[in-house]
Scaffold this motif. Sequence first.
Motif, mmCIF file in Angstrom:
data_model
loop_
_atom_site.group_PDB
_atom_site.id
_atom_site.type_symbol
_atom_site.label_atom_id
_atom_site.label_comp_id
_atom_site.label_asym_id
_atom_site.label_seq_id
_atom_site.Cartn_x
_atom_site.Cartn_y
_atom_site.Cartn_z
ATOM 1 N N LYS A 102 0.840 -1.190 0.000
ATOM 2 C CA LYS A 102 0.000 0.000 0.000
ATOM 3 C C LYS A 102 0.884 1.252 0.000
ATOM 4 C CE LYS A 102 -1.495 1.002 4.561
ATOM 5 N NZ LYS A 102 -0.491 1.963 4.937
ATOM 6 N N GLY A 107 -4.865 5.288 4.121
ATOM 7 C CA GLY A 107 -5.866 4.852 5.083
ATOM 8 C C GLY A 107 -6.575 3.577 4.663
ATOM 9 N N GLU A 108 -7.889 3.641 4.642
ATOM 10 C CA GLU A 108 -8.739 2.481 4.391
ATOM 11 C C GLU A 108 -8.426 1.819 3.036
ATOM 12 O OE1 GLU A 108 -13.520 1.441 4.094
ATOM 13 O OE2 GLU A 108 -12.806 3.515 4.081
ATOM 14 N N ILE A 109 -8.451 0.485 3.020
ATOM 15 C CA ILE A 109 -8.204 -0.260 1.779
ATOM 16 C C ILE A 109 -9.569 -0.629 1.178
ATOM 17 C CG2 ILE A 109 -7.119 -2.304 0.756
ATOM 18 C CD1 ILE A 109 -5.088 -0.461 2.062
ATOM 19 N N ARG A 110 -9.944 0.067 0.096
ATOM 20 C CA ARG A 110 -11.238 -0.232 -0.544
ATOM 21 C C ARG A 110 -11.089 -1.095 -1.790
ATOM 22 N NH1 ARG A 110 -12.111 5.923 -0.001
ATOM 23 N NH2 ARG A 110 -9.931 5.475 -0.370
ATOM 24 N N LEU A 130 -9.256 -8.540 4.564
ATOM 25 C CA LEU A 130 -9.749 -7.306 3.944
ATOM 26 C C LEU A 130 -11.142 -7.556 3.366
ATOM 27 C CD1 LEU A 130 -6.499 -6.149 2.044
ATOM 28 C CD2 LEU A 130 -7.486 -5.066 4.081
ATOM 29 N N ASP A 132 -13.866 -6.039 3.234
ATOM 30 C CA ASP A 132 -14.625 -4.953 2.595
ATOM 31 C C ASP A 132 -13.954 -4.419 1.332
ATOM 32 O OD1 ASP A 132 -16.492 -5.145 4.625
ATOM 33 O OD2 ASP A 132 -15.363 -3.770 5.913
ATOM 34 N N ALA A 133 -12.762 -4.948 0.991
ATOM 35 C CA ALA A 133 -12.049 -4.450 -0.183
ATOM 36 C C ALA A 133 -12.532 -5.175 -1.442
ATOM 37 C CB ALA A 133 -10.553 -4.657 -0.008
ATOM 38 N N ASP A 154 -5.988 0.897 -3.854
ATOM 39 C CA ASP A 154 -5.460 1.140 -2.511
ATOM 40 C C ASP A 154 -4.377 0.134 -2.119
ATOM 41 O OD1 ASP A 154 -7.203 3.278 -2.182
ATOM 42 O OD2 ASP A 154 -8.820 1.945 -1.536
#
Lengths: 314, 314
Positions: A102, A107-110, A130, A132-133, A154
């Motif tokens: 990354k 921040g957040e990994i989408r 992960l 939600d990615a 991300d």
Amino acid sequence: MKSATRTVASLTLVLRIAYFGPEGTFTEQAARALAPGEDLTPYETVRLALQAVRDGAADAACVPIENSVEGVVPATLDGLSDGDPLVATAETILPIHFSVLKRPGSGEIRTVASHPHALAQVREWLETNLPDATPVASSSTAAAAVGVVEGDFDAAVSAPVAIEHYPLEELATGVADVRDAQTRFLMVRRPGELPAPTGADRTSIVAAAVNRTGTLSDLLVELAGRGINLTRIDARPTRNNFGEYRFFIDFEGHVAEPRIIDAMTALRRRCHLRFLGSHPRADGVAATIEEGAGNQDFLDAQAWVDAVLKGEGA
Amino acid sequence: MKSATRTVASLTLVLRIAYFGPEGTFTEQAARALAPGEDLTPYETVRLALQAVRDGAADAACVPIENSVEGVVPATLDGLSDGDPLVATAETILPIHFSVLKRPGSGEIRTVASHPHALAQVREWLETNLPDATPVASSSTAAAAVGVVEGDFDAAVSAPVAIEHYPLEELATGVADVRDAQTRFLMVRRPGELPAPTGADRTSIVAAAVNRTGTLSDLLVELAGRGINLTRIDARPTRNNFGEYRFFIDFEGHVAEPRIIDAMTALRRRCHLRFLGSHPRADGVAATIEEGAGNQDFLDAQAWVDAVLKGEGA
């Protein structure tokens, strides 16, 4: 790793190594292991990497040959059996464990990008770590890393070596659903001096035989009858023609051994044969030698027949 | 193609066919060819499609088995040899020609999406016909078509059947760099009644044998000695273990023929054997029968030995 000595090929001490790229993939990692300190150049396809060796633009090429999950690499088999002869002089086996990379401080990994084969090999890990990615397919594991650098994704599922090429940080390393997945890579050159036999060698051939009942059986009997152990066999259809095949056969031993010379000579009578190399096995497994099928047995038998011929024995 | 009769499995006249999806791929096209008018349901992976048959959620599954360019489909070989037995009852061969799809009335094509394997198979066509378009990798040929519908890409390289699922128009059809590329698909079921022999059949087995010198040779000699012609052989490493193999062997003939029964019986003594089906060949090629190796020859030989046993002949 470009070398200033590169333009004077005949004098250079640094070898020019082509590899199936892009930079930052497992094949680059294999090329580094097989040719440390040499001048490595990525090529877009396996065929172009092999062509560079045939043309003399490179001294050797590093290409993947088989993966324990995906099977053989068809482009490598076809590339070695078509065109001018090339021979493998070394191999290495890499565990296929990925790094998830990354941008530093992001921040957040989408989104997580990688080649579809790589995404398939870390699916369970992604679902657990992960969830939600969204997985996004890219053209290579390295292209995914580039996409992360450029902000398109991300995170990238990449070969560990990718971290050396891109300004990214590791979110995780050693990632793989199948813990023992591995890929074998070959270093191939134009025909020339062979590596010395070690007792733990692999010899590779491709046999193109007429398509009639029993062809393959006839070939394998020549090996089995001499106590020679197969390590791999692949049948590839001749291009565009289902049912007509070339047989890619790997077996234990080195073409400089009397027992292997005897077998290769017998095979040569039966089919069109191309020698793809004899080199040490990466796993160091010594050849299985059956009773009466050792090199001295072949030499003794030949000596006895010679003596009979000369009237010195019977 | 959902059927209202689906919930009453034992009474339904419409078969529930699982296939390796998503919708709009070559496998859907093969499933339609093999099971016209039946209730087709896409599954995300080959393994899930096969599992649906094992669970009873589907009556049969359509999966790809080999491609003339890419070779065998490892997920199908592994999926058929692991888990409860399944047998192939039919096959079809599709030419792999793509359609290039775009939104109706859209303008310049700047991006062309598809699965990386598909992009590789139309690379020359793209360079000639859409030299300014950027190829983008997607997770499947159908996902690329969805991306065009949603405006993510300008064109998709897809299976011809995709046009029936998405509001797109054909920019080109019959696109393929290798004109004769083709893929063979199987329809598999739980063990049950076998298709009748036709004289142009294919039988498939998987043999798991101990890893010693000559194992494969011993198996193939049993087939060659009975004049039985191989049509395909693949060695797949046992999961996670280089050098230990399962052999997937296809040969001409049907397990209901005396000559094939004789061979299968001999093979069964030598190794762990799984029967993967006997069914008509899609190419209609009749079995090669060598002199003395026809079914009547096997029956006559058996009758002679029976007579010897009864003291009625010698």
